[in-house]
Design an enzyme around this catalytic site. Structure first.
Site, PDB file in Angstrom:
ATOM      1  N   CYS A 126      20.212  -3.730   3.711  1.00  0.00           N
ATOM      2  CA  CYS A 126      21.154  -3.505   2.611  1.00  0.00           C
ATOM      3  C   CYS A 126      22.471  -2.942   3.130  1.00  0.00           C
ATOM      4  O   CYS A 126      22.520  -2.258   4.156  1.00  0.00           O
ATOM      5  CB  CYS A 126      20.563  -2.531   1.596  1.00  0.00           C
ATOM      6  SG  CYS A 126      19.088  -3.141   0.771  1.00  0.00           S
ATOM      7  N   HIS A 145      14.551  -1.300   5.932  1.00  0.00           N
ATOM      8  CA  HIS A 145      15.373  -0.354   5.191  1.00  0.00           C
ATOM      9  C   HIS A 145      16.542   0.138   6.043  1.00  0.00           C
ATOM     10  O   HIS A 145      16.393   0.368   7.251  1.00  0.00           O
ATOM     11  CB  HIS A 145      14.547   0.857   4.762  1.00  0.00           C
ATOM     12  CG  HIS A 145      13.729   0.626   3.522  1.00  0.00           C
ATOM     13  ND1 HIS A 145      14.250   0.083   2.372  1.00  0.00           N
ATOM     14  CD2 HIS A 145      12.412   0.893   3.255  1.00  0.00           C
ATOM     15  CE1 HIS A 145      13.313   0.015   1.447  1.00  0.00           C
ATOM     16  NE2 HIS A 145      12.178   0.492   1.960  1.00  0.00           N
TER      17      HIS A 145
END
Length: 267
Positions: free
Chosen positions: A245, A171
């Site tokens: 991301c 993440h």
């Protein structure tokens, strides 16, 4: 002198409007508080929980390996891909076609530990530049791996120190956000992967600032972007891939950092 007449209907209408406005204001305030709590939960509480859990897991792995080193001469049985997974299976010539002479000194040493179980934390990733030290678990499940603050190993990619591409996901925001600052990594930075058997040191080599979320080429055995083919490699080797991301707080694109195995030392 005229006596003013109070129109009850008009009064009731005004009172009804006032109640509606008051109730609407209460709803808006409640929604605002709920949204604020959700933001606090996502940006603060999930990070705190995940980081604490990841730190405990790192300490548990270190304690487990230390106990094995003391009782078994350092030959631990915690899972590391002995037969490899996907691109990392077999000998240094398997699948990649790379001869063992292309590996760094001692990097082709045999690792006899079994393959890790699904969602099992079995290694530790350290990035000195970022002050990062987190567990590596098998798979990229959000609930059982990534949301716990761990880094996830892409199934069917190589295991640490094996020929091919050892590919990881993490993440960038919330849930411990271990890969939040990997955009700060520069060529030559060290990345260490510790297992019960050895410590593998990779060296950052290239970065792809943005590609599509479906660009599977970046985690192939010989990593090369399918969207931007000028980024990546053409020869077999011992690669490390970090993906997350981008931009921050979105999941529209992917940021990729590649490294090459530089050295290995037994534990």
């Amino acid at each position: 002198m005229r006596v003013p007449v109070v129109h009850q209907r008009a009064r009731r209408r005004r009172a009804r409007y006032a109640r509606l406005l008051w109730n609407g204001a209460e709803i808006l305030v409640t929604l605002g508080v709920v949204l604020m709590l959700l933001v606090v939960h996502q940006l603060w509480w999930t990070n705190r929980q995940a980081r604490e859990g990841a730190e405990r897991k790192v300490q548990a792995l270190e304690s487990e390996w230390g106990a094995r080193d003391g009782s078994e001469g350092g030959e631990g049985s915690a899972a590391v891909g002995g037969s490899g997974s996907g691109g990392g299976s077999g000998s240094s010539r398997d699948r990649s076609g790379a001869d063992s002479r292309t590996a760094p000194d001692s990097a082709s040493a045999t690792d006899t530990n079994p393959r890790p179980r699904w969602t099992q934390a079995y290694a530790i990733l350290s990035i000195p530049r970022l002050g990062l030290r987190v567990p590596v678990a098998e798979g990229i499940s959000k609930g059982n791996v990534l949301n716990k603050g761990y880094v996830g190993h892409y199934p069917d990619t190589a295991q640490p120190g094996r020929a091919g591409n050892f590919a990881l996901a993490g993440h960038r925001n919330t849930h411990g956000e271990p890969f939040r600052y990997i955009n700060r990594l520069r060529r030559g930075d060290r990345i260490e992967v510790e297992t019960p058997a050895a410590v593998y040191t990779y060296v950052v080599d290239r970065t792809l600032a943005q590609t599509s979320a479906g660009d599977g080429g970046v985690i192939r055995e010989i990593p090369r972007s399918s969207v931007r083919p000028s980024y990546g490699y053409t020869d077999p080797g011992y690669y490390l891939t970090l993906t997350t991301c981008t931009p921050e707080y979105t999941s529209k694109y992917r940021l990729v950092v590649w490294g090459k195995l530089g050295s290995m030392r037994p534990r």
